[in-house]
Design an enzyme around this catalytic site. Structure first.
Site, PDB file in Angstrom:
ATOM      1  N   LYS A 117     -22.876  12.757-102.347  1.00 22.77           N
ATOM      2  CA  LYS A 117     -22.418  13.133-103.667  1.00 22.77           C
ATOM      3  C   LYS A 117     -21.068  12.785-103.939  1.00 22.77           C
ATOM      4  O   LYS A 117     -20.550  11.396-103.557  1.00 22.77           O
ATOM      5  CB  LYS A 117     -21.592  14.071-102.860  1.00 22.77           C
ATOM      6  CG  LYS A 117     -20.281  14.086-101.657  1.00 22.77           C
ATOM      7  CD  LYS A 117     -20.451  15.601-100.977  1.00 22.77           C
ATOM      8  CE  LYS A 117     -19.269  15.813-100.125  1.00 22.77           C
ATOM      9  NZ  LYS A 117     -19.046  16.122 -98.457  1.00 22.77           N
ATOM     10  N   ARG A 131     -14.236  27.530 -95.596  1.00 24.71           N
ATOM     11  CA  ARG A 131     -14.219  27.837 -96.946  1.00 24.71           C
ATOM     12  C   ARG A 131     -15.543  27.940 -97.381  1.00 24.71           C
ATOM     13  O   ARG A 131     -15.445  29.519 -98.041  1.00 24.71           O
ATOM     14  CB  ARG A 131     -14.306  26.294 -96.615  1.00 24.71           C
ATOM     15  CG  ARG A 131     -14.472  25.367 -98.534  1.00 24.71           C
ATOM     16  CD  ARG A 131     -14.148  23.686 -98.143  1.00 24.71           C
ATOM     17  NE  ARG A 131     -15.418  22.970 -97.677  1.00 24.71           N
ATOM     18  CZ  ARG A 131     -15.669  22.130 -97.533  1.00 24.71           C
ATOM     19  NH1 ARG A 131     -14.176  21.246 -98.081  1.00 24.71           N
ATOM     20  NH2 ARG A 131     -16.773  21.487 -97.123  1.00 24.71           N
ATOM     21  N   TYR A 163       8.756  -0.868-113.141  1.00 24.57           N
ATOM     22  CA  TYR A 163       9.337   0.171-113.713  1.00 24.57           C
ATOM     23  C   TYR A 163      10.208   0.686-113.021  1.00 24.57           C
ATOM     24  O   TYR A 163       9.711   0.835-111.597  1.00 24.57           O
ATOM     25  CB  TYR A 163       7.896   1.471-114.608  1.00 24.57           C
ATOM     26  CG  TYR A 163       6.908   1.005-115.597  1.00 24.57           C
ATOM     27  CD1 TYR A 163       7.794   1.000-116.458  1.00 24.57           C
ATOM     28  CD2 TYR A 163       6.025   0.916-115.302  1.00 24.57           C
ATOM     29  CE1 TYR A 163       7.201   0.800-117.631  1.00 24.57           C
ATOM     30  CE2 TYR A 163       4.961   0.642-116.485  1.00 24.57           C
ATOM     31  CZ  TYR A 163       5.457   0.447-117.518  1.00 24.57           C
ATOM     32  OH  TYR A 163       4.891   0.049-118.980  1.00 24.57           O
ATOM     33  N   MET A 198      -0.153   0.368-114.813  1.00 27.39           N
ATOM     34  CA  MET A 198      -1.547   1.666-115.066  1.00 27.39           C
ATOM     35  C   MET A 198      -2.505   0.663-115.274  1.00 27.39           C
ATOM     36  O   MET A 198      -3.565   0.556-114.227  1.00 27.39           O
ATOM     37  CB  MET A 198      -1.506   1.884-116.754  1.00 27.39           C
ATOM     38  CG  MET A 198      -3.007   2.302-117.022  1.00 27.39           C
ATOM     39  SD  MET A 198      -3.112   3.145-118.421  1.00 27.39           S
ATOM     40  CE  MET A 198      -1.608   4.352-118.695  1.00 27.39           C
TER      41      MET A 198
HETATM   42  C1  PLP Z   1     -19.090  15.931 -97.600  1.00 24.76           C
HETATM   43  C2  PLP Z   1     -19.710  16.711 -96.545  1.00 24.76           C
HETATM   44  C3  PLP Z   1     -19.807  15.869 -95.067  1.00 24.76           C
HETATM   45  C4  PLP Z   1     -19.963  14.685 -95.003  1.00 24.76           C
HETATM   46  O1  PLP Z   1     -18.484  14.592 -94.811  1.00 24.76           O
HETATM   47  P1  PLP Z   1     -18.085  12.946 -94.063  1.00 24.76           P
HETATM   48  O2  PLP Z   1     -16.879  13.179 -93.028  1.00 24.76           O
HETATM   49  O3  PLP Z   1     -17.764  11.947 -95.120  1.00 24.76           O
HETATM   50  O4  PLP Z   1     -18.538  11.758 -92.398  1.00 24.76           O
HETATM   51  C5  PLP Z   1     -20.546  16.716 -93.812  1.00 24.76           C
HETATM   52  N1  PLP Z   1     -21.021  18.229 -94.559  1.00 24.76           N
HETATM   53  C6  PLP Z   1     -20.828  18.703 -95.671  1.00 24.76           C
HETATM   54  C7  PLP Z   1     -20.801  20.435 -95.849  1.00 24.76           C
HETATM   55  C8  PLP Z   1     -19.613  18.266 -96.055  1.00 24.76           C
HETATM   56  O5  PLP Z   1     -19.379  19.133 -97.508  1.00 24.76           O
END
Ligand code: PLP
Length: 356
Positions: free
Chosen positions: A29, A124, A252, A300
């Site tokens: 992802k 969640r 800065y 930047m």
């Molecule tokens: C992103 C995600 C993972 C992967 O987690 P890592 O810590 O990157 O291994 C696994 N399960 C769910 C539901 C996630 O959202």
């Protein structure tokens, strides 16, 4: 940015070695955690049993790029049309909330698998574990579940192996699904690496993201200690070098003052490229194999470093901001964040070189 397919495949092999008998959802992802989703999928084709992405949109892009492996859609469909897309493109969606049930009502396509997420303590996504049996009864005859109804949950504290919530979550999950058929998926990178739950890291689907890219998610450790190799190395050239007299300030806000005669270098990378603006003075960079500290505020498109202790460094030298020889975990810690945040922020502005 240099990226290494060899390192990616090495890390995947590490994950599988730590979870004997498991299959792996390689989590790609967020554009492959900043490395390029399609690139990661192509490099892992044939070695990862499946890929996990967040949403249907990502899954479609992945299919369009030619990925033929199973795809798990972690957030699942939100509309009837998205269920249809899952069927058409052979996606395995996650059902995690009551709000999705009405969108499933008129659906009678077939899915390669339907995963039900249980909320065992992360609070969640997911159904209450008590509902597992009811959902199973309710869905078993549904076309969406005809080819398989599977179970997953996600841990809140796997990066802290001693945290009591880990055991509680694992127990709740085991209890909820013990009588139910279907495959299971629990372990993220941290659980796989801590070896905390053999029952869930063996002979199940592991769901690893971050470790595939090299960083360790475990508190207080870095990837190389676990034989993980950085896939991404961010470099930028030194574009100016100057001598500063004691008392001169840098950048800065004039937040850094030279306490000695200093050789300062300007590196052509800044927060618009994904380098964290909050990295403080002292954050390390690598020049000619030696660590030099960042000085002053990150701009930047540029940042400044103290080169006094690397007198041979000169304009044109490549500077490593993180990656090979400098784990991104160290930069993340200095900047008050985590490796995931830095990797996924790397801007498309950086040119990508594949180093094999
Ligand atoms: C992103 C995600 C993972 C992967 O987690 P890592 O810590 O990157 O291994 C696994 N399960 C769910 C539901 C996630 O959202």
């Amino acid at each position: 940015m240099r990226r290494s397919a060899t390192a990616l495949r090495h890390n995947l092999a590490r994950a599988l070695a730590l979870a004997p008998g498991s299959r792996i959802w390689a989590v790609i992802k967020a554009d492959g955690y900043g490395h390029g989703m399609e690139w990661a999928a192509a490099e892992l084709a044939g070695v990862a049993q499946g890929f996990a992405v967040s949403c249907v949109e990502e899954a479609l892009a992945l299919r369009e790029s030619g990925a033929a492996a199973p795809i798990l859609v972690l957030q699942g469909p939100r509309t009837p049309a998205e269920w249809e897309l899952c069927a058409r493109h052979d996606l395995q969606p996650v059902l995690h909330d009551e709000a999705q049930l009405p969108t499933l009502a008129g659906f009678n396509g077939e899915l390669p698998g339907l995963w039900i997420k249980l909320d065992t303590g992360m609070h969640r996504l997911g159904f209450a574990p008590l509902k597992a049996q009811i959902l199973f009864q309710q869905l078993r005859g549904h076309p969406a579940a005809r080819r398989g109804l599977h179970w997953l949950t996600h841990l809140a504290c796997a990066d802290q192996p001693a945290h009591p919530l880990n055991r509680e979550q694992l127990e709740r999950f085991a209890h909820a699904v013990s009588e139910l058929p279907g495959q299971r998926s629990v372990a993220n990178s941290a659980l796989v690496m801590s070896g905390g739950a053999a029952a869930f890291t063996r002979a199940e689907w592991i769901r690893t993201g971050i470790m595939l890219y090299g960083p360790s998610p475990l508190e207080g450790s870095a990837g190389p200690e676990h034989d993980l190799r950085p896939v991404m190395t961010v470099t930028a050239p030194l574009i100016a070098v100057k001598r500063l007299e004691p008392g001169a300030t840098v950048g800065y806000g004039a937040t850094w003052t030279a306490g000695r005669s200093t050789r300062a270098g300007v590196v052509a990378i800044g927060y618009a490229d994904g380098y964290p603006r909050h990295a403080p003075t002292g954050t390390p960079v690598l020049v000619r194999g030696r660590e030099c500290p960042l000085i002053g505020r990150v701009s930047m498109d540029m940042l400044e470093i103290d080169l006094t202790d690397v007198p041979e460094a000169d304009v044109g030298d490549p500077v490593i901001l993180w990656g090979e020889g400098l784990p991104v975990e160290r930069i993340a810690e200095a900047a008050g964040t985590i490796s995931y945040d830095l990797l996924t922020r790397v801007a498309g502005r950086l040119r990508v070189t594949d180093i094999g």
